[in-house]
Write a protein that holds these residues in place. Structure first.
Motif, PDB file in Angstrom:
ATOM      1  N   ALA A   1       0.831  -1.209   0.000  1.00 33.57           N
ATOM      2  CA  ALA A   1       0.000   0.000   0.000  1.00 33.57           C
ATOM      3  C   ALA A   1       0.861   1.251   0.000  1.00 33.57           C
ATOM      4  CB  ALA A   1      -0.938  -0.006   1.205  1.00 33.57           C
ATOM      5  N   VAL A   2       1.925   1.248   0.776  1.00 31.86           N
ATOM      6  CA  VAL A   2       2.830   2.402   0.811  1.00 31.86           C
ATOM      7  C   VAL A   2       3.507   2.579  -0.543  1.00 31.86           C
ATOM      8  CG1 VAL A   2       4.986   3.265   1.805  1.00 31.86           C
ATOM      9  CG2 VAL A   2       3.211   2.352   3.302  1.00 31.86           C
ATOM     10  N   ALA A   3       4.003   1.475  -1.111  1.00 32.82           N
ATOM     11  CA  ALA A   3       4.685   1.557  -2.415  1.00 32.82           C
ATOM     12  C   ALA A   3       3.732   2.010  -3.507  1.00 32.82           C
ATOM     13  CB  ALA A   3       5.292   0.195  -2.763  1.00 32.82           C
ATOM     14  N   GLU A   4       2.499   1.491  -3.502  1.00 29.55           N
ATOM     15  CA  GLU A   4       1.542   1.894  -4.530  1.00 29.55           C
ATOM     16  C   GLU A   4       1.116   3.346  -4.355  1.00 29.55           C
ATOM     17  OE1 GLU A   4      -1.571  -1.077  -4.596  1.00 29.55           O
ATOM     18  OE2 GLU A   4      -0.470  -2.230  -6.109  1.00 29.55           O
ATOM     19  N   ALA A   5       1.038   3.820  -3.134  1.00 28.52           N
ATOM     20  CA  ALA A   5       0.698   5.223  -2.911  1.00 28.52           C
ATOM     21  C   ALA A   5       1.799   6.127  -3.466  1.00 28.52           C
ATOM     22  CB  ALA A   5       0.493   5.486  -1.419  1.00 28.52           C
ATOM     23  N   GLU A   6       3.025   5.657  -3.368  1.00 24.14           N
ATOM     24  CA  GLU A   6       4.156   6.466  -3.838  1.00 24.14           C
ATOM     25  C   GLU A   6       4.405   6.331  -5.332  1.00 24.14           C
ATOM     26  OE1 GLU A   6       8.935   6.827  -2.923  1.00 24.14           O
ATOM     27  OE2 GLU A   6       7.576   6.171  -1.322  1.00 24.14           O
ATOM     28  N   HIS A   7       4.223   5.099  -5.869  1.00 29.07           N
ATOM     29  CA  HIS A   7       4.613   4.836  -7.258  1.00 29.07           C
ATOM     30  C   HIS A   7       3.460   4.424  -8.163  1.00 29.07           C
ATOM     31  CE1 HIS A   7       8.768   5.006  -5.959  1.00 29.07           C
ATOM     32  NE2 HIS A   7       8.477   4.153  -4.985  1.00 29.07           N
ATOM     33  N   GLY A   8       2.274   4.275  -7.624  1.00 30.97           N
ATOM     34  CA  GLY A   8       1.141   3.806  -8.407  1.00 30.97           C
ATOM     35  C   GLY A   8       1.034   2.293  -8.349  1.00 30.97           C
TER      36      GLY A   8
END
Length: 80
Positions: free
Chosen positions: A51-58
């Motif tokens: 979730a953190v990675a997707e929030a930052e990178h899509g």
């Protein structure tokens, strides 16, 4: 070194408990439940990381997942 253990009371559906007992093997029911809970904690942590990675990178696309799976499969074949 073994961590200290506590005694806890949990409630679960009978069919789940019976299935766990049937699969617990020589290590026992408690060890089986501990392993299952530990895996769930790991998965929850991975979900948070994703979730953190997707929030930052899509979000990761299906194509990216497929490419990474193929890359992993090739790496395993090269090792074995």
């Amino acid at each position: 070194m073994t961590e200290p253990a506590g005694t806890y009371s949990i409630t679960m559906p009978c069919h789940v408990a019976e299935g766990a007992k049937a699969r617990s093997g020589p290590s026992g029911f408690s060890a089986y439940v501990v392993a299952a809970v530990a895996r769930q904690i790991e998965r929850d942590g991975l979900d948070e990381l994703i979730a953190v990675a997707e929030a930052e990178h899509g979000p990761v696309t299906d194509e990216e997942v497929l490419a990474l799976r193929e890359r992993l499969a090739r790496a395993r074949q090269e090792q074995g």
